[in-house]
Design an enzyme around this catalytic site. Structure first.
Site, short mmCIF file in Angstrom:
data_model
loop_
_atom_site.label_atom_id
_atom_site.label_comp_id
_atom_site.label_asym_id
_atom_site.label_seq_id
_atom_site.Cartn_x
_atom_site.Cartn_y
_atom_site.Cartn_z
N THR A 126 0.82 -1.20 0.00
CA THR A 126 0.00 0.00 0.00
C THR A 126 0.86 1.26 0.00
OG1 THR A 126 -1.50 1.28 1.42
CG2 THR A 126 -0.13 -0.31 2.53
N ASP A 127 0.29 2.35 -0.50
CA ASP A 127 1.00 3.64 -0.44
C ASP A 127 1.13 4.14 1.01
OD1 ASP A 127 -1.69 4.30 -0.05
OD2 ASP A 127 -1.77 5.79 -1.66
N GLU A 128 0.33 3.56 1.92
CA GLU A 128 0.34 4.06 3.30
C GLU A 128 1.67 3.82 4.01
OE1 GLU A 128 -3.03 3.08 5.63
OE2 GLU A 128 -4.42 3.39 3.97
N TYR A 162 -1.80 -0.81 11.13
CA TYR A 162 -1.96 -1.45 9.81
C TYR A 162 -0.79 -1.10 8.90
CZ TYR A 162 -3.26 -1.76 4.90
OH TYR A 162 -3.23 -1.99 3.55
N LYS A 166 2.29 -3.43 7.29
CA LYS A 166 2.54 -3.60 5.84
C LYS A 166 3.97 -3.17 5.51
CE LYS A 166 0.10 -4.69 2.95
NZ LYS A 166 -0.27 -6.03 2.39
N ILE A 203 -16.06 4.16 0.92
CA ILE A 203 -17.05 4.30 -0.16
C ILE A 203 -18.23 3.33 0.03
CG2 ILE A 203 -17.39 3.97 -2.66
CD1 ILE A 203 -14.80 5.56 -3.12
N PRO A 204 -17.98 2.02 0.21
CA PRO A 204 -19.14 1.13 0.39
C PRO A 204 -19.92 1.42 1.67
CG PRO A 204 -17.09 -0.13 0.39
CD PRO A 204 -16.73 1.26 0.05
N LEU A 218 -18.73 11.23 8.00
CA LEU A 218 -17.44 11.77 7.53
C LEU A 218 -16.54 12.02 8.73
CD1 LEU A 218 -16.11 12.82 4.87
CD2 LEU A 218 -16.94 15.09 5.49
P1 NAD Z 1 -9.70 -7.40 2.39
O1 NAD Z 1 -9.69 -7.16 3.85
O2 NAD Z 1 -10.92 -7.12 1.60
O3 NAD Z 1 -9.30 -8.93 2.09
C1 NAD Z 1 -8.30 -9.60 2.77
C2 NAD Z 1 -8.45 -11.10 2.51
O4 NAD Z 1 -7.36 -11.77 3.17
C3 NAD Z 1 -9.74 -11.70 3.05
O5 NAD Z 1 -10.31 -12.56 2.09
C4 NAD Z 1 -9.29 -12.47 4.29
O6 NAD Z 1 -10.11 -13.59 4.58
C5 NAD Z 1 -7.89 -12.89 3.88
N1 NAD Z 1 -7.01 -13.17 5.03
C6 NAD Z 1 -6.83 -12.37 6.13
N2 NAD Z 1 -5.98 -12.97 6.99
C7 NAD Z 1 -5.58 -14.13 6.41
C8 NAD Z 1 -4.70 -15.18 6.79
N3 NAD Z 1 -4.03 -15.12 7.96
N4 NAD Z 1 -4.53 -16.21 5.95
C9 NAD Z 1 -5.19 -16.27 4.78
N5 NAD Z 1 -6.06 -15.33 4.38
C10 NAD Z 1 -6.24 -14.27 5.17
O7 NAD Z 1 -8.45 -6.58 1.83
P2 NAD Z 1 -8.27 -5.79 0.46
O8 NAD Z 1 -8.78 -4.42 0.62
O9 NAD Z 1 -8.75 -6.63 -0.65
O10 NAD Z 1 -6.68 -5.70 0.41
C11 NAD Z 1 -5.92 -6.75 -0.18
C12 NAD Z 1 -4.45 -6.39 -0.16
O11 NAD Z 1 -4.24 -5.17 -0.86
C13 NAD Z 1 -3.89 -6.14 1.24
O12 NAD Z 1 -2.58 -6.68 1.29
C14 NAD Z 1 -3.85 -4.63 1.38
O13 NAD Z 1 -2.83 -4.23 2.25
C15 NAD Z 1 -3.54 -4.23 -0.05
N6 NAD Z 1 -4.01 -2.88 -0.46
C16 NAD Z 1 -5.31 -2.52 -0.29
C17 NAD Z 1 -5.75 -1.29 -0.75
C18 NAD Z 1 -7.21 -0.86 -0.62
O14 NAD Z 1 -7.56 0.23 -1.05
N7 NAD Z 1 -8.10 -1.68 -0.09
C19 NAD Z 1 -4.85 -0.41 -1.36
C20 NAD Z 1 -3.51 -0.80 -1.50
C21 NAD Z 1 -3.11 -2.06 -1.05
O1 TDX Z 2 -16.87 6.12 7.65
C1 TDX Z 2 -15.80 6.59 7.26
N1 TDX Z 2 -15.67 7.95 7.12
C2 TDX Z 2 -14.53 8.54 6.68
O2 TDX Z 2 -14.47 9.78 6.57
C3 TDX Z 2 -14.65 5.76 6.91
C4 TDX Z 2 -14.75 4.26 7.06
C5 TDX Z 2 -13.51 6.37 6.46
N2 TDX Z 2 -13.44 7.72 6.35
C6 TDX Z 2 -12.21 8.34 5.79
C7 TDX Z 2 -10.90 7.85 6.36
C8 TDX Z 2 -9.96 7.95 5.16
O3 TDX Z 2 -9.46 9.29 5.06
O4 TDX Z 2 -12.19 7.96 4.41
C9 TDX Z 2 -10.86 7.69 3.95
C10 TDX Z 2 -10.77 6.27 3.44
O5 TDX Z 2 -10.91 5.41 4.54
P1 TDX Z 2 -10.78 3.81 4.43
O6 TDX Z 2 -11.76 3.31 3.43
O7 TDX Z 2 -10.80 3.24 5.79
O8 TDX Z 2 -9.34 3.66 3.73
P2 TDX Z 2 -7.85 4.11 4.16
O9 TDX Z 2 -7.71 4.22 5.61
O10 TDX Z 2 -7.48 5.26 3.29
O11 TDX Z 2 -7.06 2.78 3.69
C11 TDX Z 2 -7.40 2.11 2.44
O12 TDX Z 2 -6.46 2.43 1.44
C12 TDX Z 2 -5.15 1.95 1.58
C13 TDX Z 2 -7.44 0.61 2.64
O13 TDX Z 2 -8.39 0.29 3.65
C14 TDX Z 2 -6.09 0.06 2.97
O14 TDX Z 2 -6.14 -1.35 3.04
C15 TDX Z 2 -5.13 0.46 1.89
O15 TDX Z 2 -3.83 0.09 2.23
#
Ligand code: NAD
Ligand code: TDX
Length: 346
Positions: A126-128, A162, A166, A203-204, A218
């Site tokens: 992740t960029d984080e 988190y 990472k 978003i969801p 927010l």
């Molecule tokens: P998610 O939480 O939706 O999915 C994670 C999945 O990993 C789930 O299916 C969960 O059951 C599985 N999992 C968790 N622990 C496990 C374990 N110990 N063994 C096997 N499976 C396990 O996550 P996501 O948002 O799809 O993110 C996926 C990857 O992408 C992560 O590595 C996250 O750091 C990275 N990432 C996410 C975002 C984002 O915007 N969501 C952005 C950049 C990078």
């Molecule tokens: O209800 C909310 N209201 C709100 O303002 C939630 C859930 C979040 N937020 C804000 C926090 C963040 O600034 O929205 C932004 C996005 O939040 P998240 O969806 O929790 O994402 P973020 O914390 O940015 O991290 C996501 O992007 C990088 C993913 O969850 C990570 O897995 C990924 O590494």
């Protein structure tokens, strides 16, 4: 040319991992078999693989920290694409334990096995890990000057349990490349959106709040900026890096999608026919990163990747449609997710 006929996708029942599995099945017939290794935590859902051909996609329910299982699966694979993680910042602030275990020990377990069998490894990050950036208005180059976006050379400065877990996993992969010759690449991507994203995420959460008659929430001022990318563009980028990337390299994935949270929420409200101000400001996230922004020049110029989903409004419209048409996918969980947030004043 890939030669990857038999791949393992860890976390393939989560949001981004399952989108990647769909992408590979639909676009890369040369991949004969995908083993999804997923623990099915609260974030994993078997339904995300529904409709995929069972002769090509096999789900193994298991933990990436399970050394014997990982060894056995990796011994038969050509490549591992590693998505499995605990992924939600807010959860990591409440209980960091599973983040340390899965994100750090799990990655360690996988790279040990990949090293043992000389299997290609791609690490999803992740960029984080780079911490945060000042807002554009506070920068001399307004976000376009040198060092005003993340590059592969930006220092690691993670803020949350988190992102620090990472960051730790990225550093393990780098060390295994250098000291043991692990055939690995790393990608650090910005915030994804699209179908199958868990309703705890921004978003969801807001879309399903509106669909449930709950006011969107927010955090803080809403000025925090995220660099949004459609998850399908992320999948294509990962495939490009897996097949064309240089071993040992880190690639940043982003689609120039910077928006602040207030703008995103107002757009969701507009697209769903709600008044622009029909939301609540709630307690801010502790340590809340201010701005993320990716400079993806290396991926674009060296590997020729370009995003296809460049119209955020259209991508968001499709995402809203998906959640509207898939109430059965999220509705049962909604009350518990909101109750957990409410406990925290969010
Ligand atoms: P998610 O939480 O939706 O999915 C994670 C999945 O990993 C789930 O299916 C969960 O059951 C599985 N999992 C968790 N622990 C496990 C374990 N110990 N063994 C096997 N499976 C396990 O996550 P996501 O948002 O799809 O993110 C996926 C990857 O992408 C992560 O590595 C996250 O750091 C990275 N990432 C996410 C975002 C984002 O915007 N969501 C952005 C950049 C990078
Ligand atoms: O209800 C909310 N209201 C709100 O303002 C939630 C859930 C979040 N937020 C804000 C926090 C963040 O600034 O929205 C932004 C996005 O939040 P998240 O969806 O929790 O994402 P973020 O914390 O940015 O991290 C996501 O992007 C990088 C993913 O969850 C990570 O897995 C990924 O590494």
């Amino acid at each position: 040319m890939t030669g990857f006929k038999n791949i393992i996708v860890t976390g393939g029942c989560g949001f981004i991992g399952s989108n990647f599995v769909h992408y590979v099945v639909n676009n890369h017939p040369e991949v004969e078999h995908i083993t999804v290794l997923d623990k099915l935590t609260y974030a994993g859902n078997k339904a995300n693989l529904a409709g995929l051909p069972t002769d090509r996609v096999e789900l193994v329910v298991g933990d990436i920290c399970d050394k014997e299982l990982v060894d056995q699966l990796v011994s038969k694979a050509d490549a591992v694409v590693h998505y499995a993680a605990e992924s939600h910042n807010d959860n990591s602030l409440q209980n960091p334990d599973p983040f340390i275990q899965t994100n750090i020990v799990g990655t360690y377990t996988l790279i040990q096995a990949c090293h043992k069998y000389d299997v290609r490894f791609h690490h999803i990050s992740t960029d984080e890990v780079y911490g945060d950036l000042p807002l554009r208005e506070d920068l001399p180059g307004h976000g376009e000057g040198p060092g005003e976006k993340f590059t592969p050379d930006s220092p690691y400065r993670p803020s949350s349990p988190y992102s620090s877990s990472k960051a730790s996993s990225d550093l393990l992969v780098r060390a295994w490349v250098r000291s043991f010759g692990l055939k690995a690449t790393i990608s650090n991507c910005s915030n994804n959106y699209g179908p199958y994203q868990h309703i705890e995420k921004f978003i969801p959460r807001q879309i399903t709040n509106i669909l449930s008659g709950i006011r969107p929430k927010l955090y803080g001022s809403g000025k925090n900026v995220r660099d949004w990318i459609h998850t399908n563009d992320h999948s294509r980028a990962v495939w490009t890096i897996l097949t064309k990337g240089k071993i040992g390299e880190t690639y940043l994935i982003g689609a120039n999608g910077e928006k602040n949270n207030k703008e995103v929420l107002e757009l969701i409200l507009e697209l769903m026919g709600q008044p622009k101000d029909a939301y609540d400001h709630v307690k801010d996230r502790p340590g809340h990163d201010l701005r993320y922004a990716i400079d993806a020049t290396k991926l674009r110029t060296e590997l020729g990747w370009e995003p296809k989903y460049t119209d955020f409004r259209e991508g968001l419209k499709d995402t809203i449609k998906w959640y509207t048409e898939h109430r059965d996918w999220w509705e049962a969980e909604k009350a518990a997710v909101e109750a957990n947030y409410a406990k925290n004043g969010q």
